[in-house]
Scaffold this motif. Structure first.
Motif, mmCIF file in Angstrom:
data_model
loop_
_atom_site.group_PDB
_atom_site.id
_atom_site.type_symbol
_atom_site.label_atom_id
_atom_site.label_comp_id
_atom_site.label_asym_id
_atom_site.label_seq_id
_atom_site.Cartn_x
_atom_site.Cartn_y
_atom_site.Cartn_z
ATOM 1 N N TRP A 66 0.799 -1.246 0.000
ATOM 2 C CA TRP A 66 0.000 0.000 0.000
ATOM 3 C C TRP A 66 0.820 1.278 0.000
ATOM 4 C CZ3 TRP A 66 -1.727 -1.453 5.588
ATOM 5 C CH2 TRP A 66 -1.903 -2.840 5.668
ATOM 6 N N SER B 222 10.573 4.062 10.014
ATOM 7 C CA SER B 222 9.504 3.148 9.600
ATOM 8 C C SER B 222 8.255 3.446 10.421
ATOM 9 C CB SER B 222 9.909 1.693 9.847
ATOM 10 O OG SER B 222 9.957 1.453 11.248
ATOM 11 N N GLY B 223 7.130 2.962 9.942
ATOM 12 C CA GLY B 223 5.871 3.192 10.655
ATOM 13 C C GLY B 223 5.924 2.662 12.074
ATOM 14 N N SER B 224 6.520 1.480 12.257
ATOM 15 C CA SER B 224 6.583 0.892 13.604
ATOM 16 C C SER B 224 7.329 1.816 14.556
ATOM 17 C CB SER B 224 7.303 -0.463 13.569
ATOM 18 O OG SER B 224 6.654 -1.347 12.706
ATOM 19 N N VAL C 156 5.389 4.781 15.523
ATOM 20 C CA VAL C 156 4.417 4.465 16.582
ATOM 21 C C VAL C 156 5.117 4.409 17.951
ATOM 22 C CG1 VAL C 156 2.907 2.613 17.459
ATOM 23 C CG2 VAL C 156 2.752 3.325 15.071
ATOM 24 N N TYR D 176 -3.602 -2.956 14.377
ATOM 25 C CA TYR D 176 -2.230 -3.298 14.018
ATOM 26 C C TYR D 176 -1.444 -1.996 13.918
ATOM 27 C CZ TYR D 176 1.950 -4.719 11.625
ATOM 28 O OH TYR D 176 3.273 -4.918 11.310
ATOM 29 N N HIS D 177 -0.359 -1.898 14.683
ATOM 30 C CA HIS D 177 0.438 -0.666 14.659
ATOM 31 C C HIS D 177 1.923 -0.933 14.400
ATOM 32 C CE1 HIS D 177 -2.923 1.858 15.858
ATOM 33 N NE2 HIS D 177 -3.234 0.973 16.780
ATOM 34 N N GLY D 178 2.294 -2.160 14.053
ATOM 35 C CA GLY D 178 3.697 -2.413 13.728
ATOM 36 C C GLY D 178 4.258 -3.594 14.487
ATOM 37 N N GLU E 186 -6.355 3.586 14.327
ATOM 38 C CA GLU E 186 -6.174 3.701 12.882
ATOM 39 C C GLU E 186 -7.496 4.321 12.410
ATOM 40 O OE1 GLU E 186 -4.565 -0.421 11.349
ATOM 41 O OE2 GLU E 186 -5.306 -0.585 13.385
ATOM 42 N N ASP F 250 -2.871 6.859 14.055
ATOM 43 C CA ASP F 250 -1.856 6.159 13.268
ATOM 44 C C ASP F 250 -2.345 6.158 11.820
ATOM 45 O OD1 ASP F 250 -0.293 4.387 11.901
ATOM 46 O OD2 ASP F 250 -0.404 2.778 13.379
ATOM 47 N N VAL G 117 -0.435 5.594 9.203
ATOM 48 C CA VAL G 117 0.586 4.942 8.364
ATOM 49 C C VAL G 117 -0.071 4.305 7.133
ATOM 50 C CG1 VAL G 117 2.276 3.054 8.306
ATOM 51 C CG2 VAL G 117 2.225 4.626 10.247
ATOM 52 N N ALA G 118 -1.230 3.656 7.337
ATOM 53 C CA ALA G 118 -1.903 3.016 6.202
ATOM 54 C C ALA G 118 -2.913 3.945 5.535
ATOM 55 C CB ALA G 118 -2.609 1.741 6.669
ATOM 56 N N LYS H 108 4.726 4.798 5.246
ATOM 57 C CA LYS H 108 4.366 4.206 3.946
ATOM 58 C C LYS H 108 4.366 5.209 2.792
ATOM 59 C CE LYS H 108 1.621 0.231 5.563
ATOM 60 N NZ LYS H 108 2.327 -0.957 5.150
HETATM 61 C C1 LIG Z 1 -1.504 1.308 10.646
HETATM 62 C C2 LIG Z 1 -0.084 0.851 10.613
HETATM 63 N N1 LIG Z 1 0.780 1.295 11.543
HETATM 64 C C3 LIG Z 1 2.071 0.946 11.554
HETATM 65 C C4 LIG Z 1 2.562 0.074 10.594
HETATM 66 C C5 LIG Z 1 4.014 -0.319 10.638
HETATM 67 O O1 LIG Z 1 4.690 0.304 9.598
HETATM 68 P P1 LIG Z 1 6.103 -0.314 9.094
HETATM 69 O O2 LIG Z 1 5.769 -1.594 8.424
HETATM 70 O O3 LIG Z 1 6.610 0.740 8.145
HETATM 71 O O4 LIG Z 1 6.956 -0.486 10.293
HETATM 72 C C6 LIG Z 1 1.709 -0.414 9.606
HETATM 73 C C7 LIG Z 1 2.211 -1.355 8.578
HETATM 74 O O5 LIG Z 1 1.495 -1.988 7.868
HETATM 75 C C8 LIG Z 1 0.347 -0.020 9.613
HETATM 76 O O6 LIG Z 1 -0.516 -0.483 8.699
#
Ligand SMILES: Cc1ncc(COP(=O)(O)O)c(C=O)c1O
Length: 402
Positions: free
Chosen positions: A34, A92-94, A97, A126-128, A190, A224, A226-227, A253
């Motif tokens: 995505w 990164s997204g994780s 977070v 889901y946040h990472g 999210e 969050d 990220v998505a 992302k």
């Molecule tokens: C809502 C959300 N937060 C955090 C993440 C983590 O991001 P990353 O994979 O870049 O660490 C994701 C990954 O899919 C996500 O969908």
């Protein structure tokens, strides 16, 4: 896994397609998890990155700063709603977070409010995959069950009712929880769509409800994005469906158009002011080596520059075309079809129904990778009409063949 086929070897990407080592081109129906919102190797993004590699590929962001980091922070602050004016970079997204969680907990420490040291998260979240991020993911449905003994215990909230269902009773339950649990520092959500939790869409009215409750109980709201950020659902950010302004927002992302890893944890003036004082103990203790990497910031600036009203029109055209998937609702194994912005999801009653779909799609020139009980498409926004039709047809053919 030994039982899985070897990965397909990719040698190039261009627009909405990737090229395999054997010469085949596949339409990437999921934009590399995505993120590849403008497609692969967009010339503007590539040119910015190349220019930056030659000038300054990297420099630490401690005691030093550079134009791409400053310009991107200014751009985000101008674009994002309300007083979301302060940007903390990570890779990164994780990790973005992780930073948001630390910010929320330290906000109360710096404010001299004891005991607010838990984050409330939603069932299905889901946040990472890093440790802090795992601790706010759904503990049962997520991928992290085996690490339960490692993770701090936060506060799990029920999942909001699905899109279209009245949420007043749900918000009443959340109110009761917040009233009784004074350890909660923040709620992390999210907005509108839980991504890796099965592309679950919930009612936007929940956003306003969360905002009001957070204000009333004087706790923080973390969005969050990220998505959901950068247009995936048809508006620039998930919070725009409220519309609401969170206290902390996490971006990742699509921030760089998917071309390189970068995340931004953006805080309001109020949050920032608790950290920016004369007391060094109030500073946010987080400093990744590649924080604010200039190549990544340039990619993000180029990507954001490409996002105009025309992009929203493109996304709405993708949405209209994806609506063809709704016909699949009548098929025996299909339990739900949902379409929002540049997202199309077909949910089935048993993961086995999707077993073999990836190879089936590759044979027909499309890259799809279902997970659990969902097959989904999150194409680049500029996917050609004919390529999107191919994606829809391949999903349809799979169910006809099944
Ligand atoms: C809502 C959300 N937060 C955090 C993440 C983590 O991001 P990353 O994979 O870049 O660490 C994701 C990954 O899919 C996500 O969908």
């Amino acid at each position: 896994m030994k039982s899985m086929p070897d990965p397909y070897h990719v040698v190039a990407g261009s627009g909405d397609r990737i090229k395999l080592a054997d010469g085949r081109w596949l339409i990437d129906a999921i934009s590399s998890w995505w993120c590849m919102i403008h497609g692969y190797a967009h010339p503007d993004i590539v040119a910015s990155m190349v220019d930056q590699v030659e000038r300054l590929p990297h420099v630490m962001l401690g005691g030093l700063v550079h134009d791409p980091a400053l310009q991107l922070a200014q751009t985000l602050a101008q674009w994002l709603p309300g007083r979301l004016n302060h940007v903390f970079y990570s890779d990164s997204g994780s990790v973005g977070v992780e930073v948001a969680i630390k910010m929320a907990i330290q906000y109360f420490i710096n404010s001299g409010v004891p005991g607010r040291n838990k984050i409330a998260f939603l069932t299905g979240a889901y946040h990472g995959d890093t440790t802090g991020a795992m601790s706010v993911c759904d503990p049962d449905d997520g991928m992290h069950q085996m690490f339960a003994s490692l993770l701090p215990v936060h506060r799990q909230l029920p999942r909001p009712p699905k899109l279209g269902v009245d949420a007043s009773e749900y918000l009443g339950r959340i109110e009761q929880i917040l009233m009784s649990d004074t350890s909660i520092a923040a709620i992390i959500i999210e907005p509108v769509m839980q991504g890796a939790g099965g592309f679950y869409l919930y009612d936007p009215s929940v956003l306003k409800g969360f905002r009001l409750l957070c204000d009333r109980f004087e706790i923080l709201l973390i969005a969050d994005e990220v998505a959901t950020g950068f247009g995936r659902l048809g508006r620039w950010f998930g919070v725009d469906f409220g519309p609401i302004v969170p206290d902390i927002m996490v971006l990742g992302k699509g921030l760089t158009g998917g071309h390189i890893g970068l995340a931004a944890t953006v805080a309001t003036d109020d949050v920032f002011d608790r950290f920016y004082t004369d007391n060094s103990r109030n500073a946010l203790m987080h400093g990744p080596t590649f924080m604010g990497n200039p190549i990544a910031c340039r990619a993000a600036l180029a990507s954001i520059n490409l996002l105009t009203n025309t992009t929203l029109i493109q996304i709405s055209a993708v949405e209209n075309q994806l609506r063809q998937l709704i016909e699949l609702n009548d098929l025996p194994h299909v339990t739900d079809v949902r379409v929002m912005g540049a997202l199309g999801v077909v949910e089935v009653n048993d993961p086995m129904v999707l077993d073999g779909l990836t190879a089936f799609a590759v044979d027909r020139g499309v890259w799809l990778r279902p997970f659990g009980t969902v097959v989904y498409t999150t194409p680049p926004f500029g996917i050609s009409q004919s390529n999107l039709q191919r994606v829809i047809d391949v999903i349809r053919e799979w169910f006809e063949h099944y």
